[in-house]
Design a protein around this motif. Structure first.
Motif, PDB file in Angstrom:
ATOM      1  N   VAL A  72       0.947  -1.290  -0.058  1.00 15.23           N
ATOM      2  CA  VAL A  72      -0.065  -0.094   0.035  1.00 15.23           C
ATOM      3  C   VAL A  72       0.811   1.324  -0.129  1.00 15.23           C
ATOM      4  CG1 VAL A  72      -1.906   1.172   1.293  1.00 15.23           C
ATOM      5  CG2 VAL A  72      -1.850  -1.295   1.204  1.00 15.23           C
ATOM      6  N   ARG A  73       0.467   2.173  -0.606  1.00 22.09           N
ATOM      7  CA  ARG A  73       1.413   3.545  -0.851  1.00 22.09           C
ATOM      8  C   ARG A  73       1.406   4.025   0.446  1.00 22.09           C
ATOM      9  NH1 ARG A  73       2.694   6.031  -4.894  1.00 22.09           N
ATOM     10  NH2 ARG A  73       2.348   7.837  -4.196  1.00 22.09           N
ATOM     11  N   ASP A  74       2.391   4.847   0.803  1.00 20.74           N
ATOM     12  CA  ASP A  74       2.872   5.366   1.865  1.00 20.74           C
ATOM     13  C   ASP A  74       1.652   6.775   2.168  1.00 20.74           C
ATOM     14  OD1 ASP A  74       4.651   4.113   2.862  1.00 20.74           O
ATOM     15  OD2 ASP A  74       6.302   5.290   1.789  1.00 20.74           O
ATOM     16  N   ARG A  75       1.290   7.099   3.418  1.00 18.49           N
ATOM     17  CA  ARG A  75       0.459   8.414   3.600  1.00 18.49           C
ATOM     18  C   ARG A  75       0.894   9.714   3.100  1.00 18.49           C
ATOM     19  NH1 ARG A  75       0.035   5.133   8.371  1.00 18.49           N
ATOM     20  NH2 ARG A  75      -2.148   4.525   8.578  1.00 18.49           N
ATOM     21  N   GLU A  76       2.253   9.601   3.055  1.00 23.05           N
ATOM     22  CA  GLU A  76       2.902  11.171   2.423  1.00 23.05           C
ATOM     23  C   GLU A  76       2.697  11.097   1.264  1.00 23.05           C
ATOM     24  OE1 GLU A  76       4.344   8.771   4.072  1.00 23.05           O
ATOM     25  OE2 GLU A  76       4.963   9.309   6.200  1.00 23.05           O
ATOM     26  N   GLY A  77       2.583  10.183   0.442  1.00 20.39           N
ATOM     27  CA  GLY A  77       2.406  10.717  -1.138  1.00 20.39           C
ATOM     28  C   GLY A  77       3.440  10.433  -1.750  1.00 20.39           C
ATOM     29  N   SER A  78       3.537  11.105  -2.955  1.00 22.42           N
ATOM     30  CA  SER A  78       4.923  11.196  -3.918  1.00 22.42           C
ATOM     31  C   SER A  78       5.970  11.964  -3.113  1.00 22.42           C
ATOM     32  CB  SER A  78       4.321  11.521  -5.237  1.00 22.42           C
ATOM     33  OG  SER A  78       3.865  12.870  -5.220  1.00 22.42           O
ATOM     34  N   ILE A  79       7.071  11.859  -4.010  1.00 25.85           N
ATOM     35  CA  ILE A  79       8.393  12.437  -3.375  1.00 25.85           C
ATOM     36  C   ILE A  79       8.329  13.761  -3.937  1.00 25.85           C
ATOM     37  CG2 ILE A  79      10.843  12.607  -3.489  1.00 25.85           C
ATOM     38  CD1 ILE A  79      10.463   9.306  -4.134  1.00 25.85           C
ATOM     39  N   ARG A  80       8.821  14.865  -3.312  1.00 27.76           N
ATOM     40  CA  ARG A  80       8.770  16.082  -3.449  1.00 27.76           C
ATOM     41  C   ARG A  80       9.771  16.168  -4.878  1.00 27.76           C
ATOM     42  NH1 ARG A  80      10.775  20.388   0.727  1.00 27.76           N
ATOM     43  NH2 ARG A  80       8.993  19.198   1.616  1.00 27.76           N
ATOM     44  N   GLY A  81       9.366  17.031  -5.975  1.00 23.91           N
ATOM     45  CA  GLY A  81       9.714  17.201  -7.180  1.00 23.91           C
ATOM     46  C   GLY A  81       9.634  16.227  -8.143  1.00 23.91           C
ATOM     47  N   LEU A  82       8.801  14.963  -7.897  1.00 24.33           N
ATOM     48  CA  LEU A  82       8.621  14.053  -8.771  1.00 24.33           C
ATOM     49  C   LEU A  82       6.989  13.676  -9.222  1.00 24.33           C
ATOM     50  CD1 LEU A  82      11.225  11.413  -7.919  1.00 24.33           C
ATOM     51  CD2 LEU A  82      11.376  12.574  -9.748  1.00 24.33           C
ATOM     52  N   PRO A  83       6.843  13.378 -10.251  1.00 23.50           N
ATOM     53  CA  PRO A  83       5.505  12.927 -10.392  1.00 23.50           C
ATOM     54  C   PRO A  83       5.036  11.777  -9.649  1.00 23.50           C
ATOM     55  CG  PRO A  83       6.555  12.253 -12.279  1.00 23.50           C
ATOM     56  CD  PRO A  83       7.390  13.077 -11.498  1.00 23.50           C
ATOM     57  N   HIS A  99      11.279   5.161   0.133  1.00 28.81           N
ATOM     58  CA  HIS A  99       9.852   5.591  -0.557  1.00 28.81           C
ATOM     59  C   HIS A  99       8.504   4.598  -0.574  1.00 28.81           C
ATOM     60  CE1 HIS A  99      13.049   8.343  -1.689  1.00 28.81           C
ATOM     61  NE2 HIS A  99      13.655   7.435  -2.833  1.00 28.81           N
ATOM     62  N   GLN A 100       8.959   3.374  -1.073  1.00 29.33           N
ATOM     63  CA  GLN A 100       7.830   2.212  -1.249  1.00 29.33           C
ATOM     64  C   GLN A 100       8.746   0.859  -1.050  1.00 29.33           C
ATOM     65  OE1 GLN A 100       4.785   3.446  -1.976  1.00 29.33           O
ATOM     66  NE2 GLN A 100       4.309   1.547  -0.992  1.00 29.33           N
ATOM     67  N   PRO A 101       8.400   0.478   0.179  1.00 29.67           N
ATOM     68  CA  PRO A 101       9.129  -1.153   0.324  1.00 29.67           C
ATOM     69  C   PRO A 101       8.609  -2.013  -0.639  1.00 29.67           C
ATOM     70  CG  PRO A 101       7.673  -0.442   2.228  1.00 29.67           C
ATOM     71  CD  PRO A 101       7.740   0.697   1.532  1.00 29.67           C
ATOM     72  N   ARG A 102       9.324  -2.805  -1.072  1.00 29.45           N
ATOM     73  CA  ARG A 102       8.747  -3.921  -1.905  1.00 29.45           C
ATOM     74  C   ARG A 102       9.117  -5.426  -1.409  1.00 29.45           C
ATOM     75  NH1 ARG A 102      12.437  -4.145  -5.976  1.00 29.45           N
ATOM     76  NH2 ARG A 102      11.248  -5.480  -7.319  1.00 29.45           N
ATOM     77  N   MET A 103       8.095  -6.290  -1.539  1.00 29.54           N
ATOM     78  CA  MET A 103       8.165  -7.653  -0.807  1.00 29.54           C
ATOM     79  C   MET A 103       8.522  -8.588  -2.054  1.00 29.54           C
ATOM     80  SD  MET A 103       5.465  -7.168   2.057  1.00 29.54           S
ATOM     81  CE  MET A 103       3.963  -6.869   1.277  1.00 29.54           C
ATOM     82  N   PHE A 104       9.013  -8.326  -2.961  1.00 32.65           N
ATOM     83  CA  PHE A 104       9.294  -9.437  -4.296  1.00 32.65           C
ATOM     84  C   PHE A 104      10.205 -10.629  -3.608  1.00 32.65           C
ATOM     85  CE2 PHE A 104      12.119 -10.920  -7.309  1.00 32.65           C
ATOM     86  CZ  PHE A 104      11.414 -11.763  -8.109  1.00 32.65           C
ATOM     87  N   SER A 105      11.245 -10.067  -2.944  1.00 34.15           N
ATOM     88  CA  SER A 105      12.309 -11.169  -2.391  1.00 34.15           C
ATOM     89  C   SER A 105      11.746 -11.669  -1.207  1.00 34.15           C
ATOM     90  CB  SER A 105      13.532 -10.355  -2.052  1.00 34.15           C
ATOM     91  OG  SER A 105      14.205  -9.914  -3.237  1.00 34.15           O
ATOM     92  N   LEU A 106      10.834 -11.052  -0.398  1.00 34.14           N
ATOM     93  CA  LEU A 106      10.196 -11.737   0.819  1.00 34.14           C
ATOM     94  C   LEU A 106       9.429 -12.842   0.238  1.00 34.14           C
ATOM     95  CD1 LEU A 106      10.005 -11.471   3.874  1.00 34.14           C
ATOM     96  CD2 LEU A 106       8.313  -9.894   3.576  1.00 34.14           C
ATOM     97  N   GLN A 107       8.483 -12.653  -0.596  1.00 33.91           N
ATOM     98  CA  GLN A 107       7.664 -13.410  -1.431  1.00 33.91           C
ATOM     99  C   GLN A 107       8.701 -14.620  -1.709  1.00 33.91           C
ATOM    100  OE1 GLN A 107       5.651 -11.162  -4.205  1.00 33.91           O
ATOM    101  NE2 GLN A 107       4.138 -10.422  -2.922  1.00 33.91           N
ATOM    102  N   LYS A 108       9.645 -14.609  -2.219  1.00 31.23           N
ATOM    103  CA  LYS A 108      10.412 -15.571  -2.735  1.00 31.23           C
ATOM    104  C   LYS A 108      10.916 -16.238  -1.700  1.00 31.23           C
ATOM    105  CE  LYS A 108       9.736 -14.954  -7.135  1.00 31.23           C
ATOM    106  NZ  LYS A 108       8.775 -15.660  -7.741  1.00 31.23           N
ATOM    107  N   ILE A 109      11.403 -15.794  -0.679  1.00 29.87           N
ATOM    108  CA  ILE A 109      11.933 -16.337   0.583  1.00 29.87           C
ATOM    109  C   ILE A 109      10.766 -17.206   1.226  1.00 29.87           C
ATOM    110  CG2 ILE A 109      12.682 -16.124   3.007  1.00 29.87           C
ATOM    111  CD1 ILE A 109      13.801 -13.483   2.138  1.00 29.87           C
ATOM    112  N   VAL A 110       9.739 -16.904   1.169  1.00 31.31           N
ATOM    113  CA  VAL A 110       8.500 -17.823   1.764  1.00 31.31           C
ATOM    114  C   VAL A 110       8.302 -18.926   0.524  1.00 31.31           C
ATOM    115  CG1 VAL A 110       6.003 -17.897   2.016  1.00 31.31           C
ATOM    116  CG2 VAL A 110       7.360 -15.770   2.702  1.00 31.31           C
ATOM    117  N   GLU A 111       8.474 -18.791  -0.685  1.00 31.79           N
ATOM    118  CA  GLU A 111       8.416 -19.774  -1.675  1.00 31.79           C
ATOM    119  C   GLU A 111       9.472 -20.900  -1.373  1.00 31.79           C
ATOM    120  OE1 GLU A 111       7.925 -18.365  -5.722  1.00 31.79           O
ATOM    121  OE2 GLU A 111       6.651 -16.994  -5.129  1.00 31.79           O
TER     122      GLU A 111
END
Length: 1495
Positions: free
Chosen positions: A734-745, A821-833
């Protein structure tokens, strides 16, 4: 013709040798069946091609043959051939070699010229002969020597020919020699490589055609694994040979990198072709290494080994090698029997070759240092043990090593230090000038070094040379002395400089030279003819250093810029001529030399080869991938990197392996420093290669998994871009509450690692579309499947590899989750697999895997992002459920290790949401897998233990419900499986009890602990049979260690930690358990148990606050004291031997406390303990009991009442010596702390402060003294109750008073069978008597000290009236009298009656005397009951005993008559006096009053 000659020769050899040796026959038969036919075809082709050859050519052949035949007519030569046909073949072969060496005409070569055509035909025929050569030609000494002496010399000339056809034929012949004759041509092959092939590759002026043909030849050489390894072993590992393999790889690397392409005058297309060929050679070398070491490779996917041929669409994408290399030892099988016998006898020890290579590297580095600074080079070689410190060996080194810089050698020899001069002298002495003329000797001397420029250095060298020359030629008569030789040598050097230096314009004439040397021979002249001949010789040939015969360490560098193509060709022709001259000279020099050639067999040779070559190889492949977009170049580079990774992996070369994998990762453009906007097809191919490496070499990758898994992680992002997935759905986070980074779309911050952070503005959509197009192939089905196969294939990795894989996957996962900015869980999912995939591994491997994964879950479960932590906990739950399904055997700990992350997360993560989820996950495991849980119970109870101290009601309630379910239900069904964690369960319940926020839970938890005791009682056998890490515990004691002790210990902890109501309940339950189940306890268990119980009274653990301490003593300690006595009474038999002393000690502690209630309880418990158990006491126990009472009497005596003085009254008091009482140390310290907190703020002077402090101290002292006074009274009463039973004495006093009031005689002495008197000996009674009398005397002394009482009263002691100890004074004496009178009338003590009587008379006399001395009316009144007792008991005595008493008391009783006594006492006195009259017969008997009482 050739066909006939050589075929007949071979056939004749067969006929003469076929019966001599089966081995030779087999070889020759093989030759006849295959190579002979081939050679016939080749020769016939050549014959047809030249059937019309000119007559001149035939004439030339005839002339050559006739000359050769003449040369061979000699006894020695003829004997070398076994048949005339061999001689004919030899003559033909030698003639062809000589014919090929005929020089061409000057100028551009004419293709139609006789010389060129003759040369070409002869080379073609030679090639045909070599290719069709049979065993005889390959093995016969004459043919081998012919190849060395004629063919190799011819090749050295033709191998640098500017005619492409001649050059190409020469290369083909060399290839054939390398294939079939290398065993005999070690030194010749070295010359070819060093002086021709590699020089052509290195020279910038050489033509593209020459380079192309050389590199084509090298391509074929590099495709033969045996040949490549043999080159390394025989040259790079030979101290006397050039580093052919190293130099070859370096040159090919430079070509593959495209260096100097413009300088060579090549077109871009030519340069690209050359680069491809260079890369092809390098890849072939690596493939050879892979092929050579294939037996060491284990493919985790059971596919064909890297380097073998297979269909191109194979799953693994394996590399291919040419057909020639399929058999690794083909070159061995094609060799002759002689060679086989030579090479097979030579053992192949890679370690030896590696040592030689290291020595060679050391020597070369030393020479390199020497050529910069001689002393440093020599020092280095000496430090490395390659050169001794003797001047002889150093001088020999300077002579023999041709790679030394001659200028540096001259400078070193000319130095003026002692060491340098010694080396120089030894250097010159090692030269032998015997029989040499002077100039030749000087030439030889100056060949080895360049003369230094300094005159003094030259002078020293010439001086030593002259001395050595004369030493070697002592019989000469030319020179009168060494001075003559010295001057002459100097003049020859000057003459050489003068005649041959271009700077000298006016040359010296012969006459001038002769004149210059006049008078040098001991003032005489040398002969003019001699000097003239010297002049002529020097003028004809200057003295110069010899040309280098050996190779230099560094390749030749000729990078001068060439102005034009014509100039470049001219320069190249000059270089080719020089190369030909040098090569020819070297070939002739080694034509008769013998050098062994070893055929490598061992796999281990590849390691040092790769160690040597990996850097230039990596440079070539990296530059190729970086600079060139040609797909073929990229394919070769990737193929090379794959092979390099394979080799580095097989031989565990971590640095090299990591370097290649990092290079691959860098060219995927998926790393943080790159941008995928630049992704091309070669980068896509690199990604595929990286995936293939991971798939095929996973067992060997080690730390390189980090780079691979990082790229795979970033590849997931690229795939999402390629498929156009919205960024907010990436990895399901889920996206962070702070929204996007300053200066980036919005939506671009997730792709910062891929270099997409610059997509800002209106062009975003267009750029994103372009990016999606460029990376679209990364989302292809093949890539997705390949990536997935890495993880599914992890089950096939070996035990160490899977641990490395998991460790680096966890590291990448941490990097993903650490994104700001945005934590990802791709590798965490792979660890579980992969955890699911690998869970069925053997337990030892799985434990190592889970050690890494579990630690990762520990960290992830405490991630501040709740979504991440929730995913981690839920994944843990799923994995745990699956793992628990497998069950566990007894005494294993796999479940405990697996479930530990729950414990860690619960401990470290303070988020209520996560903690609640952990509790629910564990509760679900308990509900569904309780039957399979073994060691996991420890973790479960640890989690609930953490939850028990929480303040969140939901968490505590849920954890307690599950814990209750386990205790009530699961333990009932699976108690044996949970024994190991039983104490953890009790500890967990204890923690619930101690959570003060939930009192209802606390009470219920105590009830569950009580229920746990029931399990121990009902199932002791399960505990006895349980074996675990407590194997040193006896089976019988396991019930205690595993069962009872944890329960009782935790209850004691509850008592010490909790509030009043809870600890009271805990205390009650603890003693209930003791009383209910104590019958099953062993004796030594009781000892441990009471150590726990007595912790309740531990003074050091009492609360520091005075109020809490008082409450503790009054309630808990009091309660515990009575309970301890009850238990002791109930289980007296087992406890008396081991615990009585401890209980008495504890009672003494209670009595000594500054708490009246506790002190009273202590004495009461002592009384009850003795009264209830005294009948069972042995004499020894009575000794202990009486000693305990004596100590209590002494410890509680208020001695300070007599010694106390008001503050400042005297010096002794000021020093505080009257404080001799025992006070609670904690109370004292808290009291002092209170004083220090108040003092400095309120007191203005030291005097005031001292006064206040003293007053407060007095009050504390008085409070303690009052308690001691109370204790003394309690003790007196206790002694009385013990000896005579409670209330007996009071009843007696009341009866005495009543009898006196009625003016009746006192009745019989009351029966005392209920008391302990009858169980005590006279010694015990006397000991108690001493205590009582001591207490009485103390009270009497205090009561008599009116001054002290007044002082105490004024100081505020004991209320409104003066203090007194009247009750202590009278009660102690009364008890003493009862004991004495009881003993005096006891028939069993008849023997002791005299002693008892003496003591009784003394006590009574003192008592009466003291009474008479009293002045206070109130004091006398206090003695009324005491006097009644004394007189009444005396009256009961029989006459014989009454007489001494009456005699003793009579005066005192007369004195008493003057006091105003109470009527009852007067009535007793009256009877006493009447009894005296009767007994002493001084009065007539008068009725009943005169009757003697019945004893």
């Amino acid at each position: 013709m050739l066909n006939v000659i050589f075929t007949r020769m071979e056939n004749q050899a067969v006929s003469t040798t076929c019966y001599s040796s089966p081995r030779s026959y087999c070889q020759i038969h093989h030759f006849r069946s295959e190579p002979t036919n081939q050679s016939q075809e080749g020769l016939s082709t050549v014959s047809h091609a030249h059937v019309n050859y000119s007559a001149n050519c035939r004439v030339s052949h005839a002339v050559v043959l006739s000359q050769d035949a003449d040369a061979l007519h000699g006894p020695n030569n003829a004997a070398r051939f076994s048949h005339i046909l061999q001689k004919d073949a030899f003559l033909v072969f030698r003639s062809l070699c000589k014919l090929s060496m005929k020089p061409l005409a000057d100028g551009p070569p004419d293709p139609k010229s006789h010389e060129l055509r003759s040369k070409i035909v002869s080379l073609q025929l030679l090639l045909s002969v070599l290719q069709g050569a049979g065993p005889v030609f390959r093995t016969h000494e004459m043919f081998v020597n012919a190849i060395k002496q004629y063919l190799c010399v011819a090749l050295s000339k033709n191998g640098v020919s500017s005619v492409p056809e001649v050059f190409e034929l020469s290369l083909a012949i060399f290839l054939t020699l390398l294939s079939h004759f290398k065993v005999h041509l070690k030194m010749q092959i070295e010359v070819f490589f060093r002086e021709i092939f590699l020089t052509i590759l290195e020279t910038t002026t050489s033509s593209f055609e020459h380079k192309w043909m050389v590199i084509q030849t090298l391509t074929r050489i590099c495709a033969d694994a045996q040949c490549v390894v043999d080159i390394y072993v025989n040259y790079d590992c030979d101290l006397n040979a050039a580093n052919i393999f190293e130099r070859l790889v370096n040159d090919l690397s430079k070509i593959a990198q495209g260096r100097s392409g413009q300088e060579l005058g090549m077109t871009p297309l030519q340069e690209l072709s050359l680069r491809k060929k260079g890369l092809e050679c390098l890849v072939s070398i690596l493939k050879c290494m892979v092929e050579w070491s294939k037996d060491m490779y284990v493919n985790p996917n059971l596919q064909a080994n890297l380097g073998q041929e297979h269909p191109p669409d194979s799953e693994g994408g394996e590399l291919k090698l040419p057909e020639q290399t399929a058999g690794r030892r083909d070159s061995v099988s094609s060799l002759d029997s002689n060679y086989s016998s030579i090479t097979m006898s030579q053992a192949d020890h890679p370690e030896q070759y590696e040592v030689i290579k290291q020595q060679k590297d050391i020597i070369e580095h030393g020479i390199e240092l020497f050529n910069k600074k001689p002393k440093r080079g020599i020092q280095y070689l000496q430090d490395q043990g390659m050169l001794s410190s003797t001047v002889e060996e150093i001088a020999q080194f300077l002579h023999q090593e041709d790679r030394l810089d001659t200028t540096q050698v001259g400078e070193f020899l000319g130095e003026n230090t002692k060491f340098n001069k010694e080396v120089m002298y030894c250097y010159v002495d090692q030269l032998d000038f015997c029989g040499w003329d002077f100039v030749s000797a000087l030439r030889t001397f100056l060949e080895g070094f360049r003369l230094p420029g300094e005159a003094q250095k030259i002078d020293r060298l010439m001086e030593k040379f002259a001395a050595r020359y004369l030493e070697c030629n002592q019989g000469q008569t030319m020179f009168a002395s060494a001075d003559t030789a010295y001057v002459l040598a100097y003049s020859i050097i000057m003459l050489t400089t003068d005649l041959h230096s271009p700077q000298v314009k006016n040359k010296m004439t012969k006459e001038q030279y002769i004149k210059m040397n006049r008078g040098i021979n001991d003032s005489k002249d040398l002969p003019e003819d001699y000097l003239s001949s010297i002049y002529d010789e020097i003028a004809g040939k200057k003295i110069a250093m010899k040309e280098s015969k050996e190779f230099s360490i560094t390749p030749k560098s000729t990078k001068q810029s060439v102005a034009s193509e014509k100039q470049r060709r001219l320069l190249y022709n000059m270089e080719m001529e020089q190369m030909a001259k040098t090569a020819k000279a070297l070939m002739e020099a080694v034509s008769h030399a013998q050098a062994p050639f070893f055929s490598a067999k061992h796999l281990e040779h590849v390691r040092p080869m790769f160690k040597l070559a990996w850097t230039p190889l990596l440079a070539a492949f990296s530059v190729g991938l970086q600079d060139c977009d040609d797909p073929e170049v990229a394919s070769l580079c990737l193929e090379g990197i794959r092979c390099a990774v394979r080799i580095a992996s097989i031989f565990s070369m971590q640095l090299e392996r990591d370097a290649y994998v990092q290079a691959l990762a860098r060219f995927t453009l998926l790393t943080a420093s790159s941008s995928i906007t630049e992704m091309k097809q070669k980068n896509i191919d690199t990604i595929k290669t990286l995936i293939t490496v991971a798939h095929t070499d996973g067992n060997y990758l080690g730390n390189s998994w980090h780079e691979i898994l990082r790229c795979i992680s970033q590849l997931e992002l690229a795939q999402l871009i390629g498929t156009g997935v919205k960024t907010r759905y990436i990895s399901g986070v889920v996206r962070d509450r702070e929204g996007s980074i300053r200066g980036l779309p919005p939506g671009t911050e997730e792709f910062m690692p891929l270099g997409l952070g610059n997509l800002v503005g209106s062009q975003d959509k267009r750029q994103m579309a372009h990016i999606q197009e460029s990376v679209g192939e990364t989302s292809s089905q093949s890539v997705v499947v390949a990536v997935d196969r890495i993880f599914t294939g992890s089950t096939r990795l070996d035990g160490n590899a899977i641990v490395d894989f998991v460790r680096w996957l966890c590291a990448v996962s941490m990097d993903e989750l650490a994104s700001a900015h945005q934590p990802r869980m791709f590798s965490l999912q792979k660890i579980v697999e992969i955890s699911y995939y690998n869970m069925n591994r053997i337990r030892l491997q799985w434990s190592r895997i889970w050690q890494v994964i579990g630690d990762h879950f520990n960290k992830v479960g405490c991630n501040p992002n709740e979504d991440v932590a929730i995913f981690a906990v839920d994944s843990l739950r799923q994995l745990s459920m699956k793992f628990l399904e497998k069950g566990e055997l007894a005494n294993f700990r796999f479940q405990k290790d697996f479930l530990r992350p729950f414990e860690h997360i619960m401990k470290k993560n303070r988020s209520p949401t996560i903690r609640d989820m952990v509790i629910r996950c564990v509760a679900q495991m308990v509900n569904s897998q309780a039957a399979n849980i073994r060691s996991g119970w420890k973790n479960i109870f640890s989690v609930f233990h953490q939850a028990a101290s929480d303040h969140d009601e939901t968490i505590v309630e849920l954890a307690f419900q599950t814990t209750g379910h386990i205790v009530m239900k699961t333990f009932q069904e699976h108690f044996a499986a949970a024994i190991d964690s039983f104490q953890d369960a009790v500890k967990c319940l204890s923690e619930f009890v101690c959570n003060a926020a939930f009192p209802d839970t606390s009470m219920e938890a105590i009830r569950l602990i009580r229920h746990c005791a029931k399990y121990i009682s009902e199932r002791p056998q399960a505990l006895r049979e349980y074996t675990s890490d407590d194997m040193n515990v006896a089976p019988g004691d396991r019930v205690w260690v595993r069962g009872w002790f944890p329960i009782l210990f935790e209850l004691s902890c509850i008592i010490n930690r909790c509030k009043l109501d809870v600890r009271t309940r805990g205390l009650t339950v603890m003693f209930e358990i003791m009383k209910s189940y104590g019958h099953s306890f062993e004796k030594h268990w009781w000892h441990d148990l009471f150590r726990i119980v007595f912790r309740i009274f531990d003074n050091m653990k009492l609360p520091e606050q005075q109020t809490e301490k008082i409450e503790w003593m009054t309630t808990t300690c009091n309660h515990a004291l009575y309970a301890v006595c009850d238990v002791f009474t109930q289980f007296y038999e087992p406890l008396s031997e081991i615990l009585l002393q401890d209980i008495f000690t504890q009672l003494q502690w209670c009595v000594r406390q500054d708490n009246e209630q506790l002190a009273r309880s202590g004495t009461n418990c002592l009384e009850n303990l003795v009264i209830l158990n005294g009948e069972k006491f042995s004499p020894e126990v009575w000794d202990v009991t009486c000693s305990c009472m004596l100590e209590i009497f002494q410890n509680t005596s208020p001695n300070a009442l007599l010694t106390w003085r008001p503050a400042g009254q005297d010096e002794e008091a000021a020093e505080g010596k009257h404080f001799e009482t025992d006070f609670d140390s904690q109370s004292q310290s808290s009291f002092d702390r209170a004083l220090s907190e108040r003092g400095h703020s309120q007191m203005s002077s030291d005097d005031t402060w001292k006064g206040k402090s003293s007053a407060i101290s007095d009050q504390r002292l008085f409070a303690g003294l009052l308690i001691k006074c109370v204790v003394q009274l309690e003790l007196i009463q206790t002694v009385d109750n013990i000896v005579f039973y409670p209330a007996t004495s009071k009843k007696e006093d009341a009866d005495n008073m009543a009898a006196a009031q009625q003016s009746e005689a006192a009745g019989e002495e009351p029966a005392s069978d209920q008391g302990m008197y009858r169980h005590m000996t006279s010694a015990h009674l006397f000991k108690l008597l001493d205590c009582l009398l001591e207490s009485h005397n103390f009270a009497k002394e205090f009561n008599s000290n009116n001054e002290q009482r007044t002082a105490l009263w004024r100081a505020g002691f004991k209320g409104k009236s003066k203090p007194n100890l009247l009750k202590q004074e009278t009660s102690s004496l009364a008890c003493s009298l009862r004991i004495l009178f009881r003993m005096y009338s006891d028939p069993k003590l008849q023997d002791s009656w005299p002693d008892i009587q003496t003591r009784l008379l003394l006590v009574c006399t003192e008592a009466l005397s003291y009474f008479i001395s009293l002045t206070s009316e109130s004091h006398r009144e206090a003695w009324n009951s005491l006097l009644m007792l004394l007189l009444t008991r005396t009256l009961r005595l029989p006459d014989d005993k009454f007489k001494p008493h009456a005699s003793c008391y009579y005066p005192h009783l007369c004195e008493m008559m003057q006091f105003d006594l109470i009527p009852e006492l007067r009535a007793v006195l009256r009877r006493f006096f009447l009894r005296i009259g009767s007994v002493f017969q001084i009065a007539a008997p008068d009725g009943a009053a005169a009757r003697t009482p019945v004893s």
